[in-house]
Design a protein around this motif. Structure first.
Motif, PDB file in Angstrom:
ATOM      1  N   THR A   1       0.803  -1.061  -0.076  1.00 39.46           N
ATOM      2  CA  THR A   1      -0.077  -0.056   0.101  1.00 39.46           C
ATOM      3  C   THR A   1       1.028   1.199   0.097  1.00 39.46           C
ATOM      4  N   ILE A   2       0.906   2.185  -1.071  1.00 42.26           N
ATOM      5  CA  ILE A   2       1.566   3.273  -1.136  1.00 42.26           C
ATOM      6  C   ILE A   2       0.554   4.514  -1.032  1.00 42.26           C
ATOM      7  N   THR A   3       0.979   5.514  -0.040  1.00 41.54           N
ATOM      8  CA  THR A   3      -0.003   6.559   0.295  1.00 41.54           C
ATOM      9  C   THR A   3       0.757   7.655   0.080  1.00 41.54           C
ATOM     10  N   ASN A   4       0.218   8.698  -0.920  1.00 41.67           N
ATOM     11  CA  ASN A   4       0.864  10.093  -0.839  1.00 41.67           C
ATOM     12  C   ASN A   4       2.432  10.112  -0.991  1.00 41.67           C
ATOM     13  N   LEU A   5       2.926   9.353  -1.762  1.00 41.72           N
ATOM     14  CA  LEU A   5       4.419   8.996  -1.657  1.00 41.72           C
ATOM     15  C   LEU A   5       4.960  10.206  -2.646  1.00 41.72           C
ATOM     16  N   THR A   6       6.087  10.796  -2.001  1.00 42.38           N
ATOM     17  CA  THR A   6       6.905  11.875  -2.987  1.00 42.38           C
ATOM     18  C   THR A   6       8.387  11.649  -2.944  1.00 42.38           C
TER      19      THR A   6
ATOM     20  N   LEU B   1       2.106  10.109  -4.779  1.00 43.75           N
ATOM     21  CA  LEU B   1       1.470   8.894  -5.577  1.00 43.75           C
ATOM     22  C   LEU B   1       0.811   7.832  -4.322  1.00 43.75           C
ATOM     23  N   SER B   2      -0.273   7.406  -4.866  1.00 42.87           N
ATOM     24  CA  SER B   2      -1.094   6.525  -3.827  1.00 42.87           C
ATOM     25  C   SER B   2      -1.490   5.430  -4.760  1.00 42.87           C
ATOM     26  N   PHE B   3      -1.355   4.145  -4.541  1.00 42.27           N
ATOM     27  CA  PHE B   3      -2.053   2.990  -5.213  1.00 42.27           C
ATOM     28  C   PHE B   3      -1.980   1.688  -4.252  1.00 42.27           C
ATOM     29  N   THR B   4      -2.458   0.893  -4.586  1.00 38.21           N
ATOM     30  CA  THR B   4      -2.425  -0.544  -3.737  1.00 38.21           C
ATOM     31  C   THR B   4      -2.474  -1.810  -4.576  1.00 38.21           C
ATOM     32  N   ILE B   5      -1.481  -2.545  -4.364  1.00 37.76           N
ATOM     33  CA  ILE B   5      -1.016  -3.818  -5.019  1.00 37.76           C
ATOM     34  C   ILE B   5      -1.626  -4.847  -4.045  1.00 37.76           C
ATOM     35  N   ASN B   6      -2.798  -5.580  -4.814  1.00 38.47           N
ATOM     36  CA  ASN B   6      -3.407  -6.640  -4.165  1.00 38.47           C
ATOM     37  C   ASN B   6      -3.027  -8.019  -4.403  1.00 38.47           C
ATOM     38  N   ARG B   7      -3.055  -9.014  -3.620  1.00 39.76           N
ATOM     39  CA  ARG B   7      -2.585 -10.394  -3.895  1.00 39.76           C
ATOM     40  C   ARG B   7      -3.224 -11.007  -5.097  1.00 39.76           C
ATOM     41  N   GLY B   8      -2.346 -11.748  -5.828  1.00 42.43           N
ATOM     42  CA  GLY B   8      -2.860 -12.543  -6.811  1.00 42.43           C
ATOM     43  C   GLY B   8      -3.064 -12.121  -8.222  1.00 42.43           C
ATOM     44  N   ASN B   9      -2.414 -10.763  -8.247  1.00 38.43           N
ATOM     45  CA  ASN B   9      -2.562 -10.082  -9.773  1.00 38.43           C
ATOM     46  C   ASN B   9      -1.350  -9.882 -10.320  1.00 38.43           C
ATOM     47  N   VAL B  10      -1.407  -9.439 -11.474  1.00 40.76           N
ATOM     48  CA  VAL B  10      -0.071  -8.977 -12.345  1.00 40.76           C
ATOM     49  C   VAL B  10      -0.198  -7.405 -12.439  1.00 40.76           C
ATOM     50  N   TYR B  11       0.669  -6.529 -11.709  1.00 43.17           N
ATOM     51  CA  TYR B  11       0.314  -5.261 -11.829  1.00 43.17           C
ATOM     52  C   TYR B  11       1.555  -4.450 -12.909  1.00 43.17           C
TER      53      TYR B  11
END
Length: 310
Positions: free
Chosen positions: A18-23, A35-45
């Motif tokens: 989990t990435i929140t307001n990264l600068t 920058l904010s986004f979340t990587i969830n299990r079992g997917n290809v990002y």
């Protein structure tokens, strides 16, 4: 007797990163901005963007090799230190660094010692990347594509929960690119979450289930690849009675936008429609089509729209 690793069916909303307001700023340059986004299990990002968009910087921060300026990130449920979390991560963010005079198997034995992994894993991982028959060949005899595949085998030795790859097909020939992409798909099918950075739209479209689009460190889109290209597409049409055709399309609820250029009419859909249904509808209005092609917008077209409008 070798242990069998069972892959449970993961909840796709279970977060791995989990990435929140990264600068991140390098002097006056802001490489990553809020920058904010979340990587969830079992997917290809895929983190998609041109060179200089902040992809590698973002990966460097979450792998503890680049210090962030502001914001936060956490691995898994947030109750584990980054140091311990990274033991469950496999990553290749630079060109593979193996001893050229040693064989593939010898190089992987060294990695096993460092990671505290059983040597039994070596053959298993070499088989996944298609190098088992070349395990006793010296690293210096490997092609660039084989070196990259060996690096993937090395990153898989500790059975990571997530594999991170930075531009995995850079510099490879078409065959090497195809082999790496097939390996990525195979690893994902076994339940490993994958995060890859790429500047290649084609790569993300073929390999990834989810995409984060970056430009100059700013997020333009984050979500499923199929939702990014989930516009219902469009029809390309020609008719001997163009004026009447345009009038019918403009009054039809299924179409959002009509463009007429060089005797070709492009009608954008806002809901699903089959070409035969459109043809039948227009025929009933005494409109005969001389040309009818149905198309989906590609990821490239969507990407260009995003970057043009930002």
């Amino acid at each position: 007797m070798p242990s069998i690793r069972m892959h449970k069916k993961y909840d796709s909303l279970e977060p791995i990163l989990t990435i929140t307001n990264l600068t991140k700023k390098f002097g006056y340059l802001t490489a990553v901005k809020d920058l904010s986004f979340t990587i969830n299990r079992g997917n290809v990002y895929g983190i998609l963007g041109p060179n200089g968009s902040g992809k590698s910087t973002t990966l460097g921060i979450v792998l503890n090799v680049v210090n962030k300026t502001a914001g936060n990130f956490h691995w898994f449920d947030g109750n584990i230190s980054t140091h311990d979390a990274l033991k469950k991560v496999g990553a290749i963010i630079e060109r593979p660094n193996f001893y050229p005079y040693m064989s593939a198997a010898q190089n992987l034995k060294l990695v096993c010692k460092i990671k505290g992994v059983d040597y039994q894993k070596i053959n298993e991982k070499l088989e996944i990347v298609g190098l088992l028959d070349r395990k006793d060949s010296k690293f210096r005899t490997y092609s660039l594509g084989m070196k990259q595949r060996l690096a993937i085998a090395s990153a898989l030795l500790n059975d990571p929960e997530i594999l991170i790859l930075d531009e995995p097909t850079n510099g490879l020939d078409p065959q090497g690119i195809h082999q790496i992409r097939e390996i990525i798909k195979k690893i994902a099918e076994k339940g490993t979450t994958i995060l890859l950075a790429s500047h290649l739209l084609d790569e993300v479209e073929k390999v990834c289930s989810h995409v984060v689009v970056l430009r100059k460190g700013v997020k333009l889109y984050a979500g499923r690849v199929d939702e990014m290209i989930s516009s219902h597409g469009f029809f390309e049409l020609k008719s001997t009675n163009e004026t009447k055709l345009i009038a019918q399309l403009e009054n039809h609820k299924s179409f959002s936008k009509i463009i007429s250029k060089n005797n070709l009419i492009t009608a954008f859909l806002n809901e699903p429609m089959k070409s035969e249904d459109l043809n039948e509808f227009l025929f009933k209005q005494d409109i005969i089509l001389t040309h009818l092609v149905q198309r989906k917008e590609s990821l490239e077209e969507q990407f260009l729209k995003l970057t043009d409008n930002s």
